[in-house]
Motif scaffolding. Sequence first.
Motif, PDB file in Angstrom:
ATOM      1  N   THR A 135      46.411  58.812  55.105  1.00  0.00           N
ATOM      2  CA  THR A 135      47.408  57.898  54.875  1.00  0.00           C
ATOM      3  C   THR A 135      48.356  57.785  56.054  1.00  0.00           C
ATOM      4  O   THR A 135      49.308  57.000  56.022  1.00  0.00           O
ATOM      5  CB  THR A 135      48.510  58.317  53.766  1.00  0.00           C
ATOM      6  OG1 THR A 135      48.850  59.550  54.067  1.00  0.00           O
ATOM      7  CG2 THR A 135      47.738  58.432  52.386  1.00  0.00           C
ATOM      8  N   THR A 157      44.163  48.887  42.397  1.00  0.00           N
ATOM      9  CA  THR A 157      43.820  50.209  42.877  1.00  0.00           C
ATOM     10  C   THR A 157      44.297  50.405  44.373  1.00  0.00           C
ATOM     11  O   THR A 157      44.595  49.441  44.937  1.00  0.00           O
ATOM     12  CB  THR A 157      42.276  50.358  43.166  1.00  0.00           C
ATOM     13  OG1 THR A 157      41.670  49.433  44.013  1.00  0.00           O
ATOM     14  CG2 THR A 157      41.735  50.276  41.687  1.00  0.00           C
ATOM     15  N   GLU A 158      44.350  51.742  44.717  1.00  0.00           N
ATOM     16  CA  GLU A 158      44.665  51.999  46.366  1.00  0.00           C
ATOM     17  C   GLU A 158      43.772  51.344  47.278  1.00  0.00           C
ATOM     18  O   GLU A 158      44.223  50.894  48.167  1.00  0.00           O
ATOM     19  CB  GLU A 158      44.885  53.351  46.433  1.00  0.00           C
ATOM     20  CG  GLU A 158      45.427  53.903  47.879  1.00  0.00           C
ATOM     21  CD  GLU A 158      45.687  55.441  47.964  1.00  0.00           C
ATOM     22  OE1 GLU A 158      45.352  55.911  47.096  1.00  0.00           O
ATOM     23  OE2 GLU A 158      46.281  55.676  48.901  1.00  0.00           O
ATOM     24  N   ASP A 159      42.364  51.496  46.785  1.00  0.00           N
ATOM     25  CA  ASP A 159      41.386  50.890  47.620  1.00  0.00           C
ATOM     26  C   ASP A 159      41.506  49.252  47.879  1.00  0.00           C
ATOM     27  O   ASP A 159      41.450  48.925  49.046  1.00  0.00           O
ATOM     28  CB  ASP A 159      39.923  51.071  47.290  1.00  0.00           C
ATOM     29  CG  ASP A 159      39.449  52.371  47.570  1.00  0.00           C
ATOM     30  OD1 ASP A 159      40.084  53.122  48.073  1.00  0.00           O
ATOM     31  OD2 ASP A 159      38.666  52.994  46.722  1.00  0.00           O
ATOM     32  N   ASP A 160      41.970  48.736  46.924  1.00  0.00           N
ATOM     33  CA  ASP A 160      42.227  47.070  46.961  1.00  0.00           C
ATOM     34  C   ASP A 160      43.598  46.901  47.869  1.00  0.00           C
ATOM     35  O   ASP A 160      43.464  45.925  48.640  1.00  0.00           O
ATOM     36  CB  ASP A 160      42.522  46.785  45.590  1.00  0.00           C
ATOM     37  CG  ASP A 160      41.478  46.274  44.840  1.00  0.00           C
ATOM     38  OD1 ASP A 160      40.386  46.435  45.128  1.00  0.00           O
ATOM     39  OD2 ASP A 160      41.703  45.411  43.607  1.00  0.00           O
ATOM     40  N   ALA A 161      44.683  47.915  47.788  1.00  0.00           N
ATOM     41  CA  ALA A 161      45.697  47.603  48.713  1.00  0.00           C
ATOM     42  C   ALA A 161      45.314  47.847  49.838  1.00  0.00           C
ATOM     43  O   ALA A 161      45.634  47.090  50.859  1.00  0.00           O
ATOM     44  CB  ALA A 161      46.654  48.830  48.011  1.00  0.00           C
ATOM     45  N   GLY A 197      49.508  48.777  39.754  1.00  0.00           N
ATOM     46  CA  GLY A 197      50.819  49.449  40.175  1.00  0.00           C
ATOM     47  C   GLY A 197      50.571  50.504  41.493  1.00  0.00           C
ATOM     48  O   GLY A 197      51.076  51.097  41.791  1.00  0.00           O
ATOM     49  N   GLU A 198      49.428  49.838  42.174  1.00  0.00           N
ATOM     50  CA  GLU A 198      48.995  50.877  43.204  1.00  0.00           C
ATOM     51  C   GLU A 198      49.592  50.100  44.449  1.00  0.00           C
ATOM     52  O   GLU A 198      49.945  48.835  44.601  1.00  0.00           O
ATOM     53  CB  GLU A 198      47.510  50.787  43.464  1.00  0.00           C
ATOM     54  CG  GLU A 198      46.943  51.826  42.295  1.00  0.00           C
ATOM     55  CD  GLU A 198      47.603  53.193  42.177  1.00  0.00           C
ATOM     56  OE1 GLU A 198      47.580  53.734  43.062  1.00  0.00           O
ATOM     57  OE2 GLU A 198      47.859  53.676  41.102  1.00  0.00           O
ATOM     58  N   SER A 199      49.713  50.943  45.568  1.00  0.00           N
ATOM     59  CA  SER A 199      50.267  50.302  46.923  1.00  0.00           C
ATOM     60  C   SER A 199      49.717  50.985  48.207  1.00  0.00           C
ATOM     61  O   SER A 199      49.234  51.899  47.928  1.00  0.00           O
ATOM     62  CB  SER A 199      51.658  50.315  47.055  1.00  0.00           C
ATOM     63  OG  SER A 199      52.065  51.556  46.888  1.00  0.00           O
ATOM     64  N   ALA A 200      49.791  50.357  49.370  1.00  0.00           N
ATOM     65  CA  ALA A 200      49.363  51.212  50.491  1.00  0.00           C
ATOM     66  C   ALA A 200      50.201  50.478  51.605  1.00  0.00           C
ATOM     67  O   ALA A 200      50.444  49.255  51.561  1.00  0.00           O
ATOM     68  CB  ALA A 200      47.954  50.947  50.802  1.00  0.00           C
TER      69      ALA A 200
END
Lengths: 390, 390
Positions: B212, B281-285, B367-370
């Motif tokens: 991250t 998903t986090e991967d999408d973000a 609800g995911e983010s990055a």
Amino acid sequence: MSVTAAQGFTAAGIAAGIKANGNPDLALVVNNGPRLAAAGVFTSNRVKAAPVHWSEQVLRGGTVSAVVLNSGGANACTGPKGFQDTHATAEKVAATLNGHGSAGEHNAGEIAVASTGLIGVLLPMDKLLPGIETAAAALSEDGGEAAAIAIKTTDTVHKTATVSRDGWTVGGMAKGAGMLAPGLATMLVVLTTDADVDGATLDKALRSATRTTFDRVDSDGCMSTNDTVLLLASGASGQVPVYADFADAVRKVCDDLARQLIGDAEGASKDIRIEVIGAATEDDAVEVGRSIARNNLLKCAIHGEDPNWGRVLSAIGTTRAAFDPDRLNVAINGVWVCRNGSVGEDRDLVSMKDREVRITADLSTGGESAVIWANDLTAEYVHENSAYSS
Amino acid sequence: MSVTAAQGFTAAGIAAGIKANGNPDLALVVNNGPRLAAAGVFTSNRVKAAPVHWSEQVLRGGTVSAVVLNSGGANACTGPKGFQDTHATAEKVAATLNGHGSAGEHNAGEIAVASTGLIGVLLPMDKLLPGIETAAAALSEDGGEAAAIAIKTTDTVHKTATVSRDGWTVGGMAKGAGMLAPGLATMLVVLTTDADVDGATLDKALRSATRTTFDRVDSDGCMSTNDTVLLLASGASGQVPVYADFADAVRKVCDDLARQLIGDAEGASKDIRIEVIGAATEDDAVEVGRSIARNNLLKCAIHGEDPNWGRVLSAIGTTRAAFDPDRLNVAINGVWVCRNGSVGEDRDLVSMKDREVRITADLSTGGESAVIWANDLTAEYVHENSAYSS
């Protein structure tokens, strides 16, 4: 030349006042038949401009009687109002052409619309709609050139191409600076033919042609919301070509126009021909070619006429293609500067003075290959794209 | 500070003559124990430099007694001779340190090697090997700063960071201009700690931290052949931290160094913080964040302080992430210039004068983010990277 090289088509290009600088900004292309067959390919960007949504629906019917194109505004990310504007544009074209007594009865559902310019701004319909009347009044069998000029944005020259065979012709016009700069360098292409060809055949020939031409032009790695390539057939020559001949003519016109797009890309000083050979599959070759085409460091090096083959290998290394790093070979302008993943011929042997630079990447794995065209990265590109909408 | 902030480490940085300009170019970091635990992460580029191949093998053993790093040459794409040179470098370090009576017996298989500089050129071993003796003689508990200086290439400043907790410390140094410019801006990082931690714990904490931090720094979309991040533990504090505390300290040091890399990226005038929220998903973000980070047209627009949100949408549209184009929202520096895929608040409300620019892209799906950090694209970047190796 252009979209009026083939019989059965009239066209016009005029200044409707969409562009603040008063340059031509509205083009109209009319198919006078007897056929009104058509095929189209559109951007694969999931964020699509209103005219792309509209024209995709129109093309589903396989019949297009006219195409209206504007520069000076992309009508992308403009919400329901943007789509209503596209619809109103098509309605206006149909009503105007019917009023001007073109052959056949036009209806909006058979009018394709294409737009190019800044994203996120509504079109000035108070200028565009009256412009359609002006354009319709200017329609002519010699109007192809004017239409090609009216679709320019940052293009420094207009682009047209024609191939004639045994009594039939494929011609066309294009604008854009590669594949494809959103809001700025969208690729718009209209091809016309007087060959007597049905919609399914047009579709097959067009998809086959774009797959290895426009789809392999990658000026800056950006994909537009507005890319549109249309092929219209009037059947006016009365000639029914053999499919292979027809497909070859369409491919040649697309190839010619694609090469012109690269040659006029924004701020570019080099046209880079990237040929990937020895690939296990054509998909591998295309993936590797695109990775090389999009490597900013390599694009800078080529701008500096620096045969920096390490950056080619580094780009290849980020792909999923089948290869062994110790068997990669790279040539720049014919000099194999990298052999077996390491230092090859003397890099000082490479001359990069010409505008065209040839990179050959040999994956040493199989027999497949692909060619991708790209441009270098220059301070002029940065300037042109940092000062655009402000 | 730097790699000697933690107890049990000595370091040095000297000029061995690898760089033609006489600047420092050789760093040595020695773990004097009592532990010699280590973990490492390396470039995922499939074209790896010789020192990466070497150090990956070394790290497999989980023990590292010293790290030798050089700037002035990447030793990538240099074939069998390049690998022999890396091996000879490690052997020389072991022999020299044993001669200088460091604690414990050094052997080459526990010496990590890292290099940065131009790809495709052999290192000047006639300078590098004597330089190791000079460096070994200069080893000091205050040598961390000198080591951080010696690994610079185009870095304008050296980068160090330290976090201290209950009797133990994590410190480190980094060089590079983001993730990651092959042949030029490779990211090299060495972290040290005096916490009493085993190799498996180090590995877990390091992978968790880099995922991250360094992995979400994307200055120019290019991936180096040489990227190396090492974490060494001496155990000299005698303290055994709670894992969560230790992992948090490692993450904080990585985050600090990663932010410094972006802040010193080649030719950049803006640091761009891209936060993708509302992802399924986090991967999408991450995929959406990277696509935005790598869009050259957007990077140019930000350089021009132009809140061109259309280019953000266009970049999102090229991904496979789950979203509905009509529900996308984009804020630039807190102003929601795009709402529901269309025009939002007035773009003139956006001020972009500061170096840091914040883009928030809301996919309105989950609800995911990055967060991804990137830089703008400037004429200086082009200049620096077109004039490098010639």
